[in-house]
Structure formats: C-alpha cells, structure tokens
Design a protein around this motif. Structure first.
Motif, mmCIF file in Angstrom:
data_model
loop_
_atom_site.group_PDB
_atom_site.id
_atom_site.type_symbol
_atom_site.label_atom_id
_atom_site.label_comp_id
_atom_site.label_asym_id
_atom_site.label_seq_id
_atom_site.Cartn_x
_atom_site.Cartn_y
_atom_site.Cartn_z
ATOM 1 N N TYR A 34 0.267 -1.343 0.031
ATOM 2 C CA TYR A 34 0.148 0.419 0.179
ATOM 3 C C TYR A 34 0.814 1.021 0.633
ATOM 4 C CZ TYR A 34 -3.579 3.455 1.603
ATOM 5 O OH TYR A 34 -4.333 4.281 2.039
ATOM 6 N N TYR A 35 1.795 1.144 1.151
ATOM 7 C CA TYR A 35 2.849 2.356 1.166
ATOM 8 C C TYR A 35 4.130 2.670 -0.303
ATOM 9 C CZ TYR A 35 0.765 3.941 4.730
ATOM 10 O OH TYR A 35 -0.482 4.904 5.831
ATOM 11 N N ASN A 36 4.088 1.346 -0.857
ATOM 12 C CA ASN A 36 4.866 1.862 -1.791
ATOM 13 C C ASN A 36 4.037 2.467 -3.088
ATOM 14 O OD1 ASN A 36 7.325 1.721 -0.479
ATOM 15 N ND2 ASN A 36 6.817 -0.116 -0.040
ATOM 16 N N ASP A 47 -8.040 7.338 0.979
ATOM 17 C CA ASP A 47 -8.453 7.001 2.078
ATOM 18 C C ASP A 47 -8.855 7.120 3.373
ATOM 19 O OD1 ASP A 47 -8.286 4.644 -0.354
ATOM 20 O OD2 ASP A 47 -6.285 4.380 0.494
ATOM 21 N N PHE A 48 -7.638 8.253 3.467
ATOM 22 C CA PHE A 48 -8.046 8.872 5.010
ATOM 23 C C PHE A 48 -8.030 10.077 5.031
ATOM 24 C CE2 PHE A 48 -4.482 6.789 4.746
ATOM 25 C CZ PHE A 48 -2.706 7.808 5.433
ATOM 26 N N TYR A 49 -7.322 11.648 6.033
ATOM 27 C CA TYR A 49 -7.764 12.529 5.934
ATOM 28 C C TYR A 49 -6.577 12.544 7.275
ATOM 29 C CZ TYR A 49 -11.520 14.515 3.227
ATOM 30 O OH TYR A 49 -11.781 14.996 2.473
ATOM 31 N N ILE A 80 13.504 16.967 13.156
ATOM 32 C CA ILE A 80 13.325 15.640 12.277
ATOM 33 C C ILE A 80 12.006 15.343 12.159
ATOM 34 C CG2 ILE A 80 14.196 13.312 12.021
ATOM 35 C CD1 ILE A 80 15.861 15.379 14.299
ATOM 36 N N GLU A 81 11.243 15.409 10.738
ATOM 37 C CA GLU A 81 9.986 14.886 11.684
ATOM 38 C C GLU A 81 10.053 12.776 10.634
ATOM 39 O OE1 GLU A 81 7.068 16.829 8.584
ATOM 40 O OE2 GLU A 81 5.730 15.630 9.074
ATOM 41 N N LEU A 82 9.380 12.685 11.239
ATOM 42 C CA LEU A 82 9.192 10.436 10.954
ATOM 43 C C LEU A 82 8.340 10.518 10.202
ATOM 44 C CD1 LEU A 82 10.141 9.845 14.682
ATOM 45 C CD2 LEU A 82 11.780 9.703 12.685
ATOM 46 N N GLY A 83 8.075 10.269 8.939
ATOM 47 C CA GLY A 83 6.793 9.482 8.314
ATOM 48 C C GLY A 83 5.923 10.562 7.800
ATOM 49 N N ALA A 84 6.126 11.825 6.590
ATOM 50 C CA ALA A 84 5.830 12.567 6.751
ATOM 51 C C ALA A 84 4.816 12.734 5.363
ATOM 52 C CB ALA A 84 7.389 13.759 6.161
ATOM 53 N N GLY A 85 3.820 11.915 4.894
ATOM 54 C CA GLY A 85 3.111 12.132 4.201
ATOM 55 C C GLY A 85 3.293 12.704 3.134
ATOM 56 N N THR A 86 2.661 13.669 2.599
ATOM 57 C CA THR A 86 2.286 14.551 1.629
ATOM 58 C C THR A 86 3.255 15.580 1.915
ATOM 59 O OG1 THR A 86 0.669 16.064 2.940
ATOM 60 C CG2 THR A 86 0.308 14.399 1.193
ATOM 61 N N GLU A 114 11.404 9.294 5.930
ATOM 62 C CA GLU A 114 10.351 8.741 5.007
ATOM 63 C C GLU A 114 10.586 7.740 4.531
ATOM 64 O OE1 GLU A 114 7.064 9.521 4.826
ATOM 65 O OE2 GLU A 114 7.379 8.130 3.909
ATOM 66 N N SER A 115 10.035 6.327 4.270
ATOM 67 C CA SER A 115 10.711 5.096 3.914
ATOM 68 C C SER A 115 9.409 4.844 2.700
ATOM 69 C CB SER A 115 10.343 3.891 5.231
ATOM 70 O OG SER A 115 8.770 3.533 5.147
ATOM 71 N N SER A 116 8.543 5.759 2.230
ATOM 72 C CA SER A 116 7.816 5.087 0.836
ATOM 73 C C SER A 116 8.066 5.972 -0.133
ATOM 74 C CB SER A 116 6.252 5.568 0.945
ATOM 75 O OG SER A 116 5.769 6.038 -0.047
ATOM 76 N N PRO A 117 8.618 5.753 -1.121
ATOM 77 C CA PRO A 117 8.882 6.315 -2.266
ATOM 78 C C PRO A 117 7.765 7.130 -2.727
ATOM 79 C CG PRO A 117 9.347 4.485 -2.461
ATOM 80 C CD PRO A 117 9.067 4.287 -1.417
HETATM 81 C C1 SAM Z 1 -0.513 7.882 8.390
HETATM 82 S S1 SAM Z 1 0.926 7.926 7.333
HETATM 83 C C2 SAM Z 1 0.678 10.026 8.008
HETATM 84 C C3 SAM Z 1 1.830 11.132 7.087
HETATM 85 C C4 SAM Z 1 1.532 12.516 7.765
HETATM 86 N N1 SAM Z 1 2.235 12.043 9.248
HETATM 87 C C5 SAM Z 1 0.897 13.354 8.525
HETATM 88 O O1 SAM Z 1 0.341 14.010 9.516
HETATM 89 O O2 SAM Z 1 -0.179 13.603 7.027
HETATM 90 C C6 SAM Z 1 2.140 7.781 7.945
HETATM 91 C C7 SAM Z 1 3.817 7.865 7.006
HETATM 92 O O3 SAM Z 1 4.868 7.510 7.731
HETATM 93 C C8 SAM Z 1 5.362 6.747 6.709
HETATM 94 N N2 SAM Z 1 6.315 5.918 6.882
HETATM 95 C C9 SAM Z 1 5.754 4.381 7.432
HETATM 96 N N3 SAM Z 1 6.356 3.756 7.652
HETATM 97 C C10 SAM Z 1 8.112 4.408 8.149
HETATM 98 C C11 SAM Z 1 9.398 4.086 8.117
HETATM 99 N N4 SAM Z 1 9.131 3.103 9.114
HETATM 100 N N5 SAM Z 1 9.839 5.108 8.401
HETATM 101 C C12 SAM Z 1 9.586 6.145 8.034
HETATM 102 N N6 SAM Z 1 8.048 6.809 7.321
HETATM 103 C C13 SAM Z 1 7.154 5.468 7.501
HETATM 104 C C14 SAM Z 1 4.581 6.542 5.634
HETATM 105 O O4 SAM Z 1 4.631 6.394 3.858
HETATM 106 C C15 SAM Z 1 3.338 7.527 5.743
HETATM 107 O O5 SAM Z 1 4.487 8.757 5.076
#
Ligand code: SAM
Length: 366
Positions: A34-36, A47-49, A80-86, A114-117
């Motif tokens: 899904y995330y890739n 799918d979600f907000y 440092i932001e982890l998993g930054a979505g858009t 961010e892990s998703s390309p």
């Molecule tokens: C539910 S989304 C939230 C996105 C964002 N933070 C927001 O508020 O809109 C989860 C995010 O975390 C990323 N992600 C998932 N596992 C990760 C990991 N192990 N390391 C870094 N990013 C990751 C996903 O690709 C996605 O960008």
C-alpha cells in the motif's frame, strides 16, 4: 498483491503467517505494498484524512510551539519529522517559522525521514523551494539525533501481531493461505515478554494487537536521540483504556476510500491498515532509554497550549473560501470536543534537555 500473499503463505513450512507478516507485505511490499504503490492515500482522493490535510493551521500551531522551544531551551536548531506523508506539515511549519522568525529560519535544518518512495516524491516536490530540508529513507542511515523529533500518525501504520484469549488459553491469530484467520496457541516469547513488561492481562474473549515492530523502531529512535524533544502525535490507548469493554476486540482496521473495514484481510495492497498504538509501551521503553515524559494530552488541549487560537483571524473578507475563513473553520474542527482531535493524543518526552521554569508551552490567552 493478493496472489503474492497467497503464494507466500502457501510456501511457508506452516500453512499460515502472523498478522505482522501479512501487514508487512500488504503495506510495505517493495512494489505492490500500500505505502509503496502510486495510489493517492491521504486527503479527499485517498483513503483517509490526517490533521495536516485539513488545513495548514495544524503545522502552524506546531511551528509556533517550536519557535517557543528554540527560544527558551537549549535545543539544537534541527527539526526531524518521521513519516511525513504528503509533506504538508513540514511545509506549514517551515512557512510559519520563515514568516515569524527569519533569524531562526536561517539557522534551521529540517530533516524528513520517510520510507515510502511515493510519499518521498510528494514531499520533495512540495518542499523543493526550501534549501534547508534534507530527505532520508530510514532511521538506520542516520547517526545521532539532536533537536526536535516528531511524528504524526506514524506508529499506527506499523505492522502488529494479534493475540486473543479464548477459554483460558492465549492464542496468536494467524493468517492462512485462503486469507482467513486461524488461532494457534501463543508461542512467541517476545510477545509473552511484552505482555509481562507492560503488565497486560487479557480477559476472556479479549483480542489485542501487539506492536513489536513499533517498539523496536521506537527503541532505536530513543537510542539515537542524544539531546532533544520527542513528540508523538497519534491515536492510541493507555493500559487502563485497553481494559475497557469497548476495546475488547482490538483496534485493527482497514481504510479504503474513507470507509472503515473490520475485515482487514481484503483489498490487500489497496487498503490502509492501522491499529491504535500502546501509549504505555512508549512511556515504559522511553524511560528505559533515559527519556523523561513531560506531558501527555489530548490533541485539542495540546493545540490550545501551542497557541492555535492566536491563528484565528478577525476577517471581514466576504469570501467564505478565503484562507482566513478556511483556517478559522479548521481551528474550530481541531479544538472542538468530539471532533477529530478528541481521538488523538500527544506524548512529549525529552532527553538531556532542561525545560526552563517548566515553561514547556508559550503563555497564551485562551
Ligand atoms: C498515516 S501516514 C501519516 C503522514 C503524515 N505524518 C500526516 O500527518 O499526514 C504515515 C506515514 O509514515 C510513513 N512511514 C511508514 N512507516 C515508516 C517508517 N518505518 N519510516 C519512515 N516513514 C514511514 C508512510 O509512508 C506515511 O508517509
């Protein structure tokens, strides 16, 4: 993705896999996970907000608080932001800091992990005008972390094991090759240790997700932080809340085009899968890694503490879709009880940082 999963499960020594393995593939398979994949995930066409997609006021409130922290505590000027979505939070935070405190902005470094390309690409294009932003694919490739480290809805996206108590026996819930559930008496020593460390006692009929991947990632994160403030924004339950009847069947769900699915073994690779996080796991493991818990609040209280109300504008613009009106409406949605923020909590922890006069938040007029 379904074919890949079925053939993967069939090739196993046992005719089933754990939910964690299922989610690893369904969410993070390099090509079809899904995330890739290239499908839109967050926002109206996804799918979600998330709070950041509602409006930039969420990021602006964070930016306001970060300015306060940099001004009052001795914290390296690095976010440092982890998993930054858009990338919308990063954009709003950077724009706000640039607008309010140019001196700080010029010293600031912002790193996105961010892990998703798919999301990495979106972030790079949204943030292309910022020269102080760096992109990293995984936590492993970074040495130490110093600064403000935060995530919004990252941990709920981590794969989980699922266990269930039935007729006095604790089972692990497995996934078979025809994508159905099968209960196997619990044999995983790591899960047993997790239950013991967190003092989690299941009652008859209870099902719960066990977030071993989250704990592993979080422990690595804590080890890497040498000086900083760690902010985790997510939906989750404390151990006390897990005991409530309403949570007895766990929290694992799927989201597809803004509808919720209880059966997560469908639409593999097309549907987001998510579980409420275990706040006590973060607190207990953080403490072991020398992190101090500074605050744990509902998201609406946290945003009020950050000073979100100061983002309200007294506008006379007749256009109801003007930026000011949109921001005002989003602030109301973010702070009103019963709306989006009441489902989210914010845990703030620190390592080797002194908070002067316990002044964690700016003084605001509420
Ligand atoms: C539910 S989304 C939230 C996105 C964002 N933070 C927001 O508020 O809109 C989860 C995010 O975390 C990323 N992600 C998932 N596992 C990760 C990991 N192990 N390391 C870094 N990013 C990751 C996903 O690709 C996605 O960008």
């Amino acid at each position: 993705m379904e074919k890949i999963l079925k053939s993967y499960i069939s090739s196993q020594k046992q005719p089933y896999i754990t939910f964690k393995e299922y989610m690893d593939l369904a969410l993070y398979h390099p090509e079809f996970g899904y995330y890739n994949s290239n499908q839109e995930k967050i926002g109206r066409h996804g799918d979600f907000y998330t709070s950041s997609n509602l409006s930039d006021v969420f990021g602006r409130a964070l930016g306001r608080w970060f300015i306060h922290l940099f001004a009052t505590c001795d914290i390296p000027r690095h976010i440092i932001e982890l998993g930054a979505g858009t990338g919308r939070i990063a954009h709003a935070v950077l724009a706000y800091i640039q607008e309010q405190d140019e001196e700080l902005f010029n010293q600031l470094q912002y790193t996105v992990i961010e892990s998703s390309p798919f999301h990495g690409h979106k972030q790079k294009s949204l943030l292309e005008n910022y020269e102080n932003v760096y992109f990293i694919k995984d936590l492993e490739s970074i040495g130490e972390l110093r600064g403000i480290i935060f995530s919004n809805e990252l941990f709920d996206a981590f794969p989980v094991h699922v266990i269930e108590r039935k007729e006095g026996i604790t089972y692990e819930v497995m996934v078979t090759a025809d994508l159905h559930e099968q209960l196997i008496p619990l044999q995983n020593a790591e899960i047993e240790a997790y239950l013991e460390v967190l003092s989690l006692d299941l009652v008859e009929g209870q099902r719960i997700e066990i977030p071993l991947s989250m704990v592993q990632y979080y422990r690595t994160l804590c080890t890497k932080i040498t000086k900083g403030i760690l902010v985790t924004i997510d939906y989750g339950y404390t151990n006390e809340e897990w005991k409530e009847d309403i949570h007895r069947r766990g929290s694992l769900r799927g989201y597809y085009q803004h509808s919720m699915y209880d059966n997560v073994l469908q639409k593999a690779g097309e549907m987001d899968l998510t579980a409420h996080i275990h706040w006590d796991a973060l607190r207990v493991n953080g403490k072991e890694q020398e992190l101090h818990s500074l605050s744990f609040q509902r998201q609406n209280e946290f945003l009020l503490s950050c000073g979100i109300l100061e983002e309200l504008s007294n506008t006379s613009n007749p256009n109801p879709f003007s930026t000011e009106h949109k921001r005002n409406r989003a602030i109301r949605t973010l702070i009103e009880p019963g709306q989006i923020s009441s489902h989210f909590q914010v845990l703030i922890q620190s390592k080797n940082i002194e908070i002067k006069n316990n002044n964690l938040f700016p003084t605001t007029i509420i």
